[in-house]
Write a protein that holds these residues in place. Structure first.
Motif, PDB file in Angstrom:
ATOM      1  N   ILE A   1       0.823  -1.200   0.000  1.00 48.60           N
ATOM      2  CA  ILE A   1       0.000   0.000   0.000  1.00 48.60           C
ATOM      3  C   ILE A   1       0.863   1.259   0.000  1.00 48.60           C
ATOM      4  O   ILE A   1       0.582   2.225  -0.722  1.00 48.60           O
ATOM      5  N   THR A   2       1.920   1.256   0.802  1.00 45.52           N
ATOM      6  CA  THR A   2       2.770   2.441   0.897  1.00 45.52           C
ATOM      7  C   THR A   2       3.455   2.735  -0.434  1.00 45.52           C
ATOM      8  O   THR A   2       3.479   3.888  -0.887  1.00 45.52           O
ATOM      9  N   TYR A   3       4.004   1.714  -1.061  1.00 48.46           N
ATOM     10  CA  TYR A   3       4.702   1.898  -2.342  1.00 48.46           C
ATOM     11  C   TYR A   3       3.737   2.448  -3.391  1.00 48.46           C
ATOM     12  O   TYR A   3       4.065   3.406  -4.114  1.00 48.46           O
ATOM     13  N   TRP A   4       2.538   1.863  -3.479  1.00 52.47           N
ATOM     14  CA  TRP A   4       1.564   2.340  -4.458  1.00 52.47           C
ATOM     15  C   TRP A   4       1.173   3.786  -4.168  1.00 52.47           C
ATOM     16  O   TRP A   4       1.069   4.612  -5.092  1.00 52.47           O
ATOM     17  N   THR A   5       0.980   4.124  -2.910  1.00 57.21           N
ATOM     18  CA  THR A   5       0.563   5.479  -2.533  1.00 57.21           C
ATOM     19  C   THR A   5       1.620   6.497  -2.920  1.00 57.21           C
ATOM     20  O   THR A   5       1.313   7.579  -3.440  1.00 57.21           O
ATOM     21  N   LEU A   6       2.890   6.174  -2.682  1.00 60.68           N
ATOM     22  CA  LEU A   6       3.959   7.087  -3.057  1.00 60.68           C
ATOM     23  C   LEU A   6       4.000   7.305  -4.565  1.00 60.68           C
ATOM     24  O   LEU A   6       4.206   8.435  -5.042  1.00 60.68           O
ATOM     25  N   GLU A   7       3.809   6.234  -5.339  1.00 61.89           N
ATOM     26  CA  GLU A   7       3.784   6.377  -6.788  1.00 61.89           C
ATOM     27  C   GLU A   7       2.592   7.227  -7.235  1.00 61.89           C
ATOM     28  O   GLU A   7       2.709   8.067  -8.134  1.00 61.89           O
ATOM     29  N   TYR A   8       1.455   7.022  -6.605  1.00 67.07           N
ATOM     30  CA  TYR A   8       0.270   7.808  -6.948  1.00 67.07           C
ATOM     31  C   TYR A   8       0.505   9.292  -6.671  1.00 67.07           C
ATOM     32  O   TYR A   8       0.160  10.155  -7.491  1.00 67.07           O
ATOM     33  N   LEU A   9       1.106   9.607  -5.530  1.00 67.05           N
ATOM     34  CA  LEU A   9       1.348  11.001  -5.173  1.00 67.05           C
ATOM     35  C   LEU A   9       2.379  11.661  -6.086  1.00 67.05           C
ATOM     36  O   LEU A   9       2.358  12.874  -6.278  1.00 67.05           O
ATOM     37  N   ASP A  10       3.279  10.863  -6.651  1.00 69.13           N
ATOM     38  CA  ASP A  10       4.245  11.403  -7.608  1.00 69.13           C
ATOM     39  C   ASP A  10       3.560  11.900  -8.876  1.00 69.13           C
ATOM     40  O   ASP A  10       4.016  12.859  -9.510  1.00 69.13           O
ATOM     41  N   ASP A  11       2.467  11.236  -9.247  1.00 65.56           N
ATOM     42  CA  ASP A  11       1.815  11.522 -10.522  1.00 65.56           C
ATOM     43  C   ASP A  11       0.529  12.338 -10.393  1.00 65.56           C
ATOM     44  O   ASP A  11      -0.007  12.792 -11.416  1.00 65.56           O
ATOM     45  N   ASN A  12       0.030  12.511  -9.182  1.00 66.12           N
ATOM     46  CA  ASN A  12      -1.259  13.166  -9.015  1.00 66.12           C
ATOM     47  C   ASN A  12      -1.205  14.202  -7.892  1.00 66.12           C
ATOM     48  O   ASN A  12      -0.695  13.914  -6.808  1.00 66.12           O
ATOM     49  N   PRO A  13      -1.725  15.409  -8.135  1.00 70.08           N
ATOM     50  CA  PRO A  13      -1.772  16.414  -7.065  1.00 70.08           C
ATOM     51  C   PRO A  13      -2.716  15.968  -5.962  1.00 70.08           C
ATOM     52  O   PRO A  13      -3.817  15.491  -6.227  1.00 70.08           O
ATOM     53  N   CYS A  14      -2.282  16.105  -4.737  1.00 69.09           N
ATOM     54  CA  CYS A  14      -3.081  15.628  -3.609  1.00 69.09           C
ATOM     55  C   CYS A  14      -2.762  16.474  -2.378  1.00 69.09           C
ATOM     56  O   CYS A  14      -1.593  16.709  -2.069  1.00 69.09           O
ATOM     57  N   ASP A  15      -3.795  16.932  -1.689  1.00 68.76           N
ATOM     58  CA  ASP A  15      -3.605  17.771  -0.514  1.00 68.76           C
ATOM     59  C   ASP A  15      -3.560  16.975   0.782  1.00 68.76           C
ATOM     60  O   ASP A  15      -3.009  17.438   1.780  1.00 68.76           O
TER      61      ASP A  15
ATOM     62  N   SER B   1       7.140   8.199   5.331  1.00 69.03           N
ATOM     63  CA  SER B   1       7.547   8.452   3.944  1.00 69.03           C
ATOM     64  C   SER B   1       6.676   9.408   3.145  1.00 69.03           C
ATOM     65  O   SER B   1       7.150   9.955   2.139  1.00 69.03           O
ATOM     66  N   LEU B   2       5.434   9.642   3.531  1.00 66.09           N
ATOM     67  CA  LEU B   2       4.558  10.434   2.664  1.00 66.09           C
ATOM     68  C   LEU B   2       4.986  11.894   2.596  1.00 66.09           C
ATOM     69  O   LEU B   2       5.274  12.512   3.620  1.00 66.09           O
ATOM     70  N   PRO B   3       4.994  12.474   1.389  1.00 72.56           N
ATOM     71  CA  PRO B   3       5.308  13.902   1.245  1.00 72.56           C
ATOM     72  C   PRO B   3       4.084  14.778   1.464  1.00 72.56           C
ATOM     73  O   PRO B   3       4.174  16.001   1.431  1.00 72.56           O
ATOM     74  N   THR B   4       2.935  14.156   1.673  1.00 71.68           N
ATOM     75  CA  THR B   4       1.653  14.847   1.842  1.00 71.68           C
ATOM     76  C   THR B   4       1.134  14.614   3.253  1.00 71.68           C
ATOM     77  O   THR B   4       1.417  13.581   3.861  1.00 71.68           O
ATOM     78  N   ALA B   5       0.380  15.558   3.767  1.00 77.85           N
ATOM     79  CA  ALA B   5      -0.210  15.398   5.097  1.00 77.85           C
ATOM     80  C   ALA B   5      -1.046  14.126   5.155  1.00 77.85           C
ATOM     81  O   ALA B   5      -1.755  13.784   4.200  1.00 77.85           O
ATOM     82  N   LEU B   6      -0.963  13.439   6.286  1.00 80.13           N
ATOM     83  CA  LEU B   6      -1.632  12.156   6.465  1.00 80.13           C
ATOM     84  C   LEU B   6      -2.574  12.235   7.658  1.00 80.13           C
ATOM     85  O   LEU B   6      -2.165  12.609   8.756  1.00 80.13           O
ATOM     86  N   TRP B   7      -3.832  11.879   7.435  1.00 82.68           N
ATOM     87  CA  TRP B   7      -4.844  11.838   8.504  1.00 82.68           C
ATOM     88  C   TRP B   7      -5.107  10.378   8.828  1.00 82.68           C
ATOM     89  O   TRP B   7      -5.627   9.635   8.002  1.00 82.68           O
ATOM     90  N   LEU B   8      -4.746   9.959  10.038  1.00 77.52           N
ATOM     91  CA  LEU B   8      -5.036   8.613  10.513  1.00 77.52           C
ATOM     92  C   LEU B   8      -6.219   8.699  11.464  1.00 77.52           C
ATOM     93  O   LEU B   8      -6.133   9.323  12.529  1.00 77.52           O
ATOM     94  N   ALA B   9      -7.330   8.099  11.071  1.00 78.04           N
ATOM     95  CA  ALA B   9      -8.587   8.243  11.806  1.00 78.04           C
ATOM     96  C   ALA B   9      -8.848   7.019  12.684  1.00 78.04           C
ATOM     97  O   ALA B   9      -8.507   5.892  12.334  1.00 78.04           O
ATOM     98  N   VAL B  10      -9.449   7.276  13.835  1.00 81.03           N
ATOM     99  CA  VAL B  10      -9.874   6.202  14.739  1.00 81.03           C
ATOM    100  C   VAL B  10     -11.327   6.453  15.122  1.00 81.03           C
ATOM    101  O   VAL B  10     -11.861   7.545  14.960  1.00 81.03           O
TER     102      VAL B  10
END
Length: 283
Positions: A90-104, A129-138
């Motif tokens: 999941i982490t690897y895919w997310t990093l690749e997605y963020l490289d190619d797509n604008p995300c806040d 590792s994420l270059p974008t803000a991350l919200w971890l919800a509980v």
């Protein structure tokens, strides 16, 4: 805020991350991209891959049906998209997605029942590792007030710490306006009670509190209250959050380098590990 990536929970779960993202999208007008991960490790084994082909296709097909039903159940903002992802990391895919797509923002439900410090290994890898803000919800049904607490680093003699504090305050200000929530800040000086009782230390902390207030004022963000505490930061910061029944805590990441310093050091790791509410990690 324009684009939010939502890592969905598995089927039959509460879909906490989606609920958080929908609330933000409703207030901000952001578009959502929902991703549901599915993977069968046996499909990657050469001797079994051909026999697992039909099984893999069936798994993806069933997850796709579930995702369609989910989109029918929840009213997604215009322009939002959703897809099933067949991927083992999941982490690897997310990093690749963020490289190619604008995300806040990336939103994910926290794996609070697993792993070190209360989080699962996927969560920690995303935090690191994420270059974008991350919200971890509980699931926080006990939360009574729309209040967000920004954890600030009191070591403001370091320009890097000041810059990180500014980023934390900036995101906190944005979210507090979107969610119509109060923004408070907390700064904890890690000292023993014997030191905290010394007159000299009290004099110096007065000056430090003024310096923290200046950092907040310079950010242009309105904090309704600043909590200045001493002791063990993981305990004291979370005590402030819990006592005020805040819905989320913001913690900065990125000052120290190396495997032991991926946040504000081990202190921030302990703060996150003991959090009882949503946490937002600011890179």
């Amino acid at each position: 805020m324009q684009n939010i990536l939502v890592i969905l929970d598995k089927p039959k779960h509460e879909q906490i991350a989606l609920q958080r993202a929908l609330e933000l999208a409703e207030k901000s007008g952001a578009k959502l991209h929902l991703v549901s991960f599915v993977y069968e490790p046996l499909a990657s084994m050469p001797m079994l891959s051909s026999s697992m082909l039909n099984v893999s296709e069936e798994l993806e097909k069933e997850r796709g049906k579930w995702l369609q039903a989910l989109q029918s159940e929840y009213s997604l903002p215009p322009g939002s998209t959703a897809e099933v992802i067949w991927h083992h990391d999941i982490t690897y895919w997310t990093l690749e997605y963020l490289d190619d797509n604008p995300c806040d923002l990336v939103v994910k439900t926290a794996q609070k029942q697993f792993g070190r410090g209360g989080f699962g290994s996927i969560d920690w890898r995303l935090i690191e590792s994420l270059p974008t803000a991350l919200w971890l919800a509980v699931s926080t049904h006990w939360v009574k007030r729309d209040r967000i607490v920004a954890a600030l680093d009191p070591a403001i003699d370091n320009p890097l710490h000041v810059e990180l504090n500014q980023r934390v305050l900036s995101l906190g200000g944005t979210l507090s306006k979107l969610l119509d929530a109060e923004l408070e800040s907390v700064a904890c000086v890690p000292v023993h009670s014997e030191v905290a009782d010394l007159d000299k230390f009290r004099e110096e902390t007065g000056a430090l509190l003024k310096a923290v207030d200046k950092v907040i004022a310079d950010s242009g963000v309105n904090c309704s209250r600043t909590h200045f505490v001493t002791g063990k930061p993981a305990a004291e910061v979370n005590r402030v959050v819990d006592r005020n029944k805040a819905r989320a805590i913001l913690v900065g990441r990125g000052v120290r380098k190396g495997p032991k310093g991926f946040l504000l050091g081990n202190t921030a790791e302990r703060i996150l590990g003991r959090a009882n509410t949503d946490v937002l990690i600011v890179p």
